[in-house]
Design an enzyme around this catalytic site. Structure first.
Site, short mmCIF file in Angstrom:
data_model
loop_
_atom_site.label_atom_id
_atom_site.label_comp_id
_atom_site.label_asym_id
_atom_site.label_seq_id
_atom_site.Cartn_x
_atom_site.Cartn_y
_atom_site.Cartn_z
N ASN A 1 0.84 -1.19 0.00
CA ASN A 1 0.00 0.00 0.00
C ASN A 1 0.89 1.25 0.00
O ASN A 1 2.08 1.19 0.32
CB ASN A 1 -0.91 -0.04 1.23
CG ASN A 1 -1.95 1.05 1.21
OD1 ASN A 1 -2.43 1.44 0.15
ND2 ASN A 1 -2.31 1.56 2.37
N ASN B 1 1.39 3.62 1.97
CA ASN B 1 2.06 4.07 3.20
C ASN B 1 3.09 3.08 3.72
O ASN B 1 3.71 3.32 4.76
CB ASN B 1 1.03 4.37 4.30
CG ASN B 1 0.27 3.13 4.75
OD1 ASN B 1 0.49 2.03 4.26
ND2 ASN B 1 -0.65 3.32 5.68
N LYS B 2 3.29 1.96 3.04
CA LYS B 2 4.20 0.93 3.54
C LYS B 2 5.65 1.29 3.21
O LYS B 2 5.94 2.23 2.47
CB LYS B 2 3.84 -0.43 2.96
CG LYS B 2 2.46 -0.93 3.41
CD LYS B 2 2.37 -1.04 4.92
CE LYS B 2 1.08 -1.68 5.40
NZ LYS B 2 -0.10 -0.85 5.18
N ILE B 3 6.57 0.48 3.74
CA ILE B 3 7.98 0.79 3.59
C ILE B 3 8.40 0.74 2.12
O ILE B 3 9.28 1.49 1.69
CB ILE B 3 8.83 -0.18 4.46
CG1 ILE B 3 10.26 0.33 4.58
CG2 ILE B 3 8.74 -1.60 3.98
CD1 ILE B 3 11.04 -0.32 5.70
#
Length: 387
Positions: free
Chosen positions: A191, A193-195
């Site tokens: 997604n 917002n993930k790393i």
């Protein structure tokens, strides 16, 4: 608003380099924009290498991967699935997709993940009631490895398969083994917002070739082996596109750097917020053998002091609003599932630990593109709010 606070600092925005464009341009030049293509195959191979597993199926979301993972473990209507209460709603929603019931378990204070003591209590109580849990949905919250030795031993003792929700934990390890590779099935999220991100996307990984083939089949509408479109069971349109997989291929080249930077940001906050009264960066310590990617740096406020009733206590919401005045995004910790109206009737074992974490915790901006100037702005806003 102060002039230096004009640019918004986001919680965990995408951080792209130039690598991604090479793969996306190649897909467009070759007119390979349909779901399956070289980028998708390559992205799956990259994930296998990073996760230390032989099989991967790239999907359009981490939630889709959770859903398929539960189906692969035989979860269906009437079943029960053990699950931490302290998690994002997608974890529990996927259980409901299967017609099953989540059985929520409290956290432990060291890692904030599912508590092995409460987990044993839950398993033994469900067995006494005649309901053996079909699976354990194990989450590594905020990138922190759960207590894998104790949890793995319980799963083996009671013969309960583990679906490992490593959506927030790509790049984290335990005993130098990547998270996502400990369960019968593991899940990652890409997604925004993930790393690492593919804009939207996820992946299912496994050591079992039969499960991988089954996941691929279900993710492509469960089409039978026929020259025409024939279907004998319900399938899903869950595959990732070749274009988005190209973004993922470029992102995977940066994984080590992104983990390094997230950990640096965590340590920066630890050092620069240490003197602030009533606030602590937590969880501070990694358990022996664990390495967290520190996806999000989180802080806890001290409990209210009953002896100082005249002083209005700071809360996560007052801090969040104070950061907003400086154009800084922050977020409360996950609201536990047993406190959500959607799951009010679900069984719950314990609850005090994760409820307390929610009441006192806040996620700070942790994106890998943050500068020291950005971090100072966050620290100054927190100091102002606490004064």
């Amino acid at each position: 608003m102060r002039s230096q606070d004009h640019d918004r600092i986001f919680l965990s925005p995408p951080h792209l380099g130039r690598h991604e464009l090479n793969y996306v341009h190649k897909a467009i030049e070759d007119n390979w924009v349909a779901p399956v293509g070289p980028n998708l195959v390559g992205f799956e191979a990259d994930i296998c290498a990073a996760a230390g597993v032989p099989f991967c199926v790239a999907l359009n979301s981490g939630t889709a991967a959770l859903h398929l993972g539960l189906l692969l473990l035989g979860v269906g209507p009437g079943d029960e699935v053990l699950c931490p209460s302290f998690t994002f709603v997608a974890t529990a929603n996927a259980i409901r997709y299967c017609g099953a019931t989540p059985v929520f378990v409290d956290s432990e204070a060291a890692t904030w993940n599912i508590c092995p003591v409460r987990l044993r209590e839950a398993i033994e109580d469900r067995l006494r009631r005649g309901h053996k849990p079909r699976a354990l949905l194990l989450v590594h919250l905020y990138g922190m490895p759960a207590q894998l030795a104790e949890i793995g031993a319980l799963a083996e003792e009671f013969d309960i398969p583990i679906l490992e929700d490593a959506a927030e934990a790509l790049g984290s390890t335990w005993q130098q083994q990547p998270l996502g590779s400990f369960g019968r099935v593991g899940v990652f999220s890409f997604n925004g917002n993930k790393i690492l991100t593919t804009s939207g996307g996820g992946a299912l990984v496994t050591h079992d070739p039969t499960l991988a083939a089954r996941a691929r089949y279900l993710a492509t509408q469960a089409k039978d082996a026929a020259p025409y479109y024939q279907h004998s069971e319900v399938g899903y349109n869950y595959r990732l596109s070749n274009i988005l997989a190209g973004i993922g291929r470029g992102q995977m080249e940066l994984l080590a750097d992104r983990v390094k930077r997230r950990r640096e940001i965590f340590r920066w906050y630890q050092g620069h917020l240490a003197a602030l009264p009533g606030l602590a960066v937590a969880p501070a310590a990694e358990p022996p053998g664990a390495l967290s990617n520190r996806w999000l740096t989180t802080v806890l406020l001290a409990p209210p002091d009953p002896a100082d009733a005249d002083a209005p206590p700071a809360t996560p919401e007052t801090l969040r609003l104070a950061l907003e005045t400086r154009n800084v995004e922050s977020r409360p910790l996950w609201k536990p599932m047993h406190l959500q109206p959607l799951f009010a009737e679900a069984p719950m074992y314990g609850g005090a630990v994760c409820a307390d974490l929610f009441a006192r915790g806040l996620c700070l901006p942790s994106g890998t593109a943050l500068t020291d100037s950005d971090l100072r702005r966050v620290a100054e806003a927190l100091a102002e709010a606490l004064r």
